[in-house]
Design a protein around this motif. Structure first.
Motif, short mmCIF file in Angstrom:
data_model
loop_
_atom_site.label_atom_id
_atom_site.label_comp_id
_atom_site.label_asym_id
_atom_site.label_seq_id
_atom_site.Cartn_x
_atom_site.Cartn_y
_atom_site.Cartn_z
N UNK A 116 0.70 -1.23 -0.07
CA UNK A 116 0.02 -0.09 -0.03
C UNK A 116 1.00 1.22 0.00
N UNK A 117 2.01 1.21 0.66
CA UNK A 117 2.98 2.49 0.52
C UNK A 117 3.38 2.79 -0.86
N UNK A 118 3.84 1.56 -1.27
CA UNK A 118 4.24 1.68 -2.76
C UNK A 118 3.06 2.25 -3.87
N UNK A 119 1.95 1.92 -3.59
CA UNK A 119 0.85 2.48 -4.58
C UNK A 119 0.58 3.69 -4.09
N UNK A 121 2.62 5.78 -2.92
CA UNK A 121 3.63 6.65 -3.11
C UNK A 121 3.79 6.90 -4.68
N UNK A 122 3.37 5.96 -5.56
CA UNK A 122 3.28 6.05 -6.87
C UNK A 122 2.44 7.10 -7.30
N UNK A 123 1.12 6.87 -6.63
CA UNK A 123 0.22 8.03 -6.89
C UNK A 123 0.59 9.32 -6.83
N UNK A 124 1.32 9.64 -5.57
CA UNK A 124 1.59 10.81 -5.10
C UNK A 124 2.70 11.35 -6.14
N UNK A 125 3.61 10.51 -6.56
CA UNK A 125 4.72 10.90 -7.43
C UNK A 125 4.38 11.62 -8.70
N UNK A 204 4.97 9.55 10.46
CA UNK A 204 3.58 9.47 10.32
C UNK A 204 2.92 10.45 9.72
N UNK A 205 3.47 11.07 8.87
CA UNK A 205 2.81 11.90 7.82
C UNK A 205 2.04 11.31 6.57
N UNK A 206 0.65 11.64 6.66
CA UNK A 206 -0.13 11.49 5.63
C UNK A 206 0.47 11.76 4.44
N UNK A 207 0.61 10.64 3.59
CA UNK A 207 1.12 10.85 2.17
C UNK A 207 0.46 12.03 1.22
N UNK A 208 -0.75 12.04 1.44
CA UNK A 208 -1.44 13.37 0.65
C UNK A 208 -0.98 14.48 1.07
N UNK A 209 -0.56 14.81 2.40
CA UNK A 209 -0.19 16.01 2.60
C UNK A 209 1.63 16.32 2.64
#
Lengths: 254, 200
Positions: A116-119, A121-125, A204-209
């Motif tokens: 899920x971290x990879x998915x 992170x790819x979305x955020x990239x 702890x940061x939410x990846x969307x932020x």
């Protein structure tokens, strides 16, 4: 022979014999899985673009339990991340994520958090301008999920919260050392306590932020040297895709 | 019964070839043993010839026996049009089409970060020099439409940005005789993006 159905990210795809492909997936439920995709190299292959690295796919494969190589039955694209692949600024970062995830996960060893971290992170990239920050966050998080979280809360020698402006970092002990304890534990690097706060935030940061995070350049360099050296210490060697990220960063700077 | 050492050696060598396993190697070895000596000598000579006579063209990096190659020397071809391909074999695939009259440039691979292959390992700098030197009109990027091929094409397009040359990419989409029903979203999207007006 059991049939497995799961979601996955394609980590690597290579040619196998005349018409086949050998594809490595990072699956949600079975860790890293290698599959043979029959006739995948044919122009009219039913797998189409679904076996391209980085693709988020829905997967059906079969084979005996705990074997090394499975047979791919069906693979449908959920998200292709085509925009990342077509942008050199994000492409190399995403390839680094794939290589890193591939090294941290063993075959047939489920790690849904890393998947899920990879998915995410790819979305955020594809959305973020600060791929360097995302890269550091990914390095730190993947190590945390694999059980290698650096000890950042208290000094590893006196077990007290550091009060000084500068702290040391010990790679051998995997944590921070406060200034008064420098003579008791050899430190490989001196960093600002503000950098430690950013490292804690990364965990702890939410990846969307991530886009909201503004990190000073000098702190970013300190974070990079720490997270990357931690990765090197765990894997024992440099990843092949990392020099490409450095090269891209230098090209962007010039 | 033990096999003669020469047969064993031949089997081992044949097994190194792509797609040839133990059984096929054994079958080929025994076929060669039974065959006429002249034919075997001929085969050995032709294999040696490809290592001794075949060289890379200094202009396009394709395989040839003369330097520059036939294509680069041909005055009837359009030398201001360059088709960039990944491997020497791709030149023959495009030549088989029989409809392309420009020259080629072989990259000798693709940029592949997962394998540690970067632009410096390819012939991209030669391409840049060739484009600047020859007054090239158009560069067609015919790398494979996969992740590595795409990123290589994008790299070259960026590299040639300053040069006064038209850079194009071969079309991606549905294959002739294909079926929309079985097409994946990426391929369909590419075919929609690359749609063309029908001339009536």
């Amino acid at each position: 022979m059991p049939l497995y159905k799961t979601q996955a990210i394609v980590l690597k795809s290579m040619k196998l014999s005349e018409k086949d492909k050998l594809v490595t997936f990072l699956t949600e439920t079975h860790g890293k899985v290698k599959c043979v995709a029959k006739a995948a190299r044919r122009l009219k292959s039913r797998f189409g673009a679904s076996l391209e690295p980085m693709s988020h796919v829905s997967l059906i494969y079969f084979g005996k339990e705990h074997q090394d190589l499975y047979r791919l039955n069906q693979c449908d694209i959920i998200q292709s991340f085509q925009d990342i692949k077509e942008n050199p600024d994000t492409y190399y970062t995403a390839v680094y994520f794939l290589e890193l995830a591939g090294h941290f996960i063993a075959e047939d060893h489920p790690e849904p958090e890393i998947f899920h971290l990879l998915v995410r992170s790819l979305r955020e990239a594809g959305n973020t301008d600060s791929s360097g920050t995302l890269c550091r966050l990914f390095e730190l998080r993947i190590m945390a999920h694999a059980g290698y979280t650096p000890r950042l809360q208290k000094c590893i020698v006196c077990h007290k919260e550091p009060k000084s402006l500068w702290v040391g970092f010990s790679y051998s002990q995997h944590g921070i050392v406060c200034e008064p304890c420098f003579d008791k534990e050899p430190v490989e690097m001196r960093i600002k306590s503000g950098t430690v706060n950013y490292l804690k935030k990364f965990l702890s940061l939410n990846l969307n932020h991530i886009r909201r995070l503004k990190i000073p350049k000098d702190v970013e360099l300190e974070i990079e040297s720490i997270t990357h050296r931690l990765v090197l210490a765990r894997l024992g060697r440099e990843l092949k895709s990392y020099p490409f990220i450095r090269q891209m960063a230098e090209m962007t700077r010039t | 019964m033990k096999r003669p050492a020469a047969v064993k050696e031949l089997i081992e060598e044949l097994k190194r070839l792509p797609g040839i396993g133990q059984k096929t190697a054994e079958r080929l070895s025994f076929y060669l043993m039974r065959g006429e000596k002249e034919r075997v000598e001929n085969l050995a000579r032709t294999i040696l010839n490809i290592k001794e006579k075949v060289i890379l063209c200094t202009n396009c990096h394709g395989i040839t026996e003369i330097d520059p190659c036939d294509i680069c020397q041909d005055p009837k071809r359009d030398h201001n049009l360059i088709c960039v391909v990944e491997e020497p074999y791709d030149v023959y695939v495009i030549e088989n089409m029989g409809d392309y009259r420009g020259e080629y440039h072989v990259l000798m691979g693709v940029i592949s970060p997962l394998d540690g292959i970067g632009p410096q390992d390819l012939t991209t700098e030669d391409l840049k020099a060739k484009v600047g030197r020859n007054g090239t009109r158009e560069v067609i990027l015919a790398t494979n439409p996969d992740m590595e091929g795409e990123s290589t094409a994008i790299y070259i397009a960026r590299m040639l940005k300053g040069a006064e040359v038209k850079v194009t990419r071969i079309a991606r989409g549905l294959p002739v005789g294909g079926d929309i029903e079985y097409a994946d979203p990426v391929t369909l999207k590419k075919s929609m993006e690359g749609r063309m007006e029908i001339e009536t």
